[in-house]
Enzyme design. Structure first.
Site, PDB file in Angstrom:
ATOM      1  N   ARG A 173      13.415 -30.293  89.094  1.00 45.71           N
ATOM      2  CA  ARG A 173      14.627 -29.730  88.504  1.00 45.71           C
ATOM      3  C   ARG A 173      14.994 -28.426  89.197  1.00 45.71           C
ATOM      4  O   ARG A 173      14.164 -27.766  89.817  1.00 45.71           O
ATOM      5  CB  ARG A 173      14.416 -29.470  87.001  1.00 45.71           C
ATOM      6  N   ARG A 177      17.617 -20.582  85.866  1.00 42.31           N
ATOM      7  CA  ARG A 177      18.524 -20.645  84.716  1.00 42.31           C
ATOM      8  C   ARG A 177      19.502 -19.485  84.799  1.00 42.31           C
ATOM      9  O   ARG A 177      19.106 -18.361  85.114  1.00 42.31           O
ATOM     10  CB  ARG A 177      17.746 -20.554  83.402  1.00 42.31           C
ATOM     11  N   ARG A 249      -7.118 -31.909  92.778  1.00 41.78           N
ATOM     12  CA  ARG A 249      -7.393 -30.483  92.761  1.00 41.78           C
ATOM     13  C   ARG A 249      -8.185 -30.192  91.485  1.00 41.78           C
ATOM     14  O   ARG A 249      -7.973 -30.820  90.447  1.00 41.78           O
ATOM     15  CB  ARG A 249      -6.105 -29.650  92.757  1.00 41.78           C
ATOM     16  N   ARG A 279      -3.368 -17.442  88.400  1.00 44.53           N
ATOM     17  CA  ARG A 279      -2.868 -16.829  87.174  1.00 44.53           C
ATOM     18  C   ARG A 279      -4.027 -16.320  86.339  1.00 44.53           C
ATOM     19  O   ARG A 279      -5.184 -16.667  86.572  1.00 44.53           O
ATOM     20  CB  ARG A 279      -2.032 -17.815  86.356  1.00 44.53           C
ATOM     21  N   GLU A 300      -7.793 -18.070  87.021  1.00 46.72           N
ATOM     22  CA  GLU A 300      -7.827 -19.454  87.490  1.00 46.72           C
ATOM     23  C   GLU A 300      -7.762 -19.515  89.014  1.00 46.72           C
ATOM     24  O   GLU A 300      -6.893 -18.912  89.635  1.00 46.72           O
ATOM     25  CB  GLU A 300      -6.654 -20.254  86.920  1.00 46.72           C
ATOM     26  N   TYR A 348      -0.377 -37.366  86.848  1.00 46.51           N
ATOM     27  CA  TYR A 348      -0.379 -36.162  86.022  1.00 46.51           C
ATOM     28  C   TYR A 348       0.436 -36.448  84.768  1.00 46.51           C
ATOM     29  O   TYR A 348       1.610 -36.823  84.851  1.00 46.51           O
ATOM     30  CB  TYR A 348       0.204 -34.960  86.763  1.00 46.51           C
ATOM     31  N   ASP A 350       1.513 -35.023  80.801  1.00 42.06           N
ATOM     32  CA  ASP A 350       1.472 -34.057  79.709  1.00 42.06           C
ATOM     33  C   ASP A 350       0.891 -34.735  78.470  1.00 42.06           C
ATOM     34  O   ASP A 350       0.836 -35.974  78.375  1.00 42.06           O
ATOM     35  CB  ASP A 350       2.875 -33.527  79.407  1.00 42.06           C
TER      36      ASP A 350
END
Length: 383
Positions: A173, A177, A249, A279, A300, A348, A350
């Site tokens: 996407r 924004r 990974r 992060r 991480e 992957y 969610d």
């Protein structure tokens, strides 16, 4: 018609399919190699601070699927939660995803939405008409400045390769924004389970027809003892990696504690390549309805997954897809086993998609048994 089925893996896929079949009268055995249920969603209270820790990294529930939302809310209380990610870049802290505040702060301007849209259009590389790589996709939509500040370094660290080697599809996407909305997700339903994910999965597995065994590896030679097996482990693992290993990974977590509030937010990204971690997550901020004086944090680090590591992100580059085709061909020749979930289908997923696919898979199995049809190796095509 009922019988005895085996769920290999006590994560979301095994729990949801197992519960549906148990309610339909099947005897369900669930086995997991780890000492706990929940897979990578597993949460537990930190003994030192009392903070609810997402042991394998943060999981934030977000979905537009009303049935899935109703399902999880039957098994726990979800509290309101908005994921607001920050990133440190070039000595400043910015909001992600890139929004109007980020743009104005980064460029030192006070643009309105329509002005910012025109401005970013001017930054974009319009000579790129059909982006093929991650870098081309980013340059086409946000231009070089924002790409290098917020996307390039983070992506390189996360995937272990240059963004010029990654497909454009990773940036599905428009990554910007033109308003001040800093909610990382855009789904209708968003939240966190009040007491963590593990009690939710305990509730799903709490049925008289379900037996759970932990610290136990399943040997496919045992499959003959069951009417059907649902395998949520690695697809290549079912075949003992005979053709080679599919690439993933993995993540290393450097845990540390702090008295007080370390970073003031749940997730702080570090997009610059010279910072070795991607992060820092501060877990008490994932439960803002709780109050803790102490804090638990994870740095991480992303790297290639070895044979003894926990696989997190399927790479799905050209070589992996070619190997995947071979394993899918082998899997489709198997009888009495269905491959499910993130690892079983090498995709992957969610959490909400995992639950949706598990519900659909359970219904398909029950319908197949009712009509005398065979259950396929994959309810969802991995390719």
């Amino acid at each position: 018609m009922t019988g005895h089925v085996m769920m290999v893996g006590a994560g979301l896929s095994g729990a949801v399919i197992g519960r549906m079949l148990a309610e339909a009268g099947w005897q369900v055995s669930v086995v997991d190699a780890r000492p706990h249920i929940g897979g990578n969603c597993h949460t537990e209270r930190d003994a030192e601070t009392g903070v609810m820790v997402h042991v394998y990294g943060p999981h934030i529930f977000h979905t537009d699927d009303a049935e899935v939302w109703d399902y999880v809310n039957r098994h726990t209380t979800f509290m309101p939660y908005k994921n607001r990610v920050k990133t440190t870049s070039r000595g400043q802290v910015f909001s992600l995803p890139v929004n109007l505040h980020t743009i104005n702060q980064f460029y030192g301007k006070t643009m309105r939405p329509d002005e910012a849209r025109l401005f970013i259009d001017e930054q974009a590389d319009t000579t790129i008409t059909e982006p093929q790589t991650f870098e081309e996709q980013a340059l086409r939509f946000v231009g070089r400045d924002l790409y290098e500040a917020f996307f390039k370094g983070y992506t390189q660290k996360q995937w272990g390769m240059a963004p010029t080697e990654l497909p454009a599809s990773i940036l599905k996407r428009l990554p910007v924004r033109f308003n001040y909305d800093d909610n990382y997700f855009f789904h209708t339903y968003q939240g966190m389970p009040e007491h963590g994910y593990t009690p939710m999965i305990e509730s799903i597995l709490d049925h008289e027809n379900i037996t759970v065994t932990l610290n136990t590896r399943f040997d496919r030679a045992e499959a003959a003892g069951y009417d059907h097996v649902f395998w949520s482990g690695p697809l290549d693992g079912w075949f003992d990696y005979e053709l080679g290993r599919l690439g993933y990974r993995t993540l290393d977590f450097e845990r540390f504690t702090y008295t007080g509030d370390w970073q003031g937010c749940a997730v702080m990204n570090y997009g610059e390549v010279d910072v070795p971690f991607t992060r820092i997550t501060e877990h008490k901020h994932f439960a803002p309805w709780e109050t803790h004086s102490g804090s638990v944090l994870y740095r991480e680090f992303s790297r290639a997954c070895g044979p003894e590591d926990i696989p997190y992100y399927p790479i799905r580059q050209v070589n992996e897809v070619a190997l995947l085709r071979e394993y899918v061909r082998r899997a489709e020749a198997e009888d009495g086993v269905t491959f499910v979930g993130r690892l079983g289908t090498y995709r992957y997923l969610d959490m909400d998609v995992t639950i949706r696919e598990a519900l659909d898979t359970g219904r398909r199995f029950l319908a197949a048994r009712e009509t005398g049809h065979a259950m396929p190796a994959f309810a969802i095509n991995p390719l």
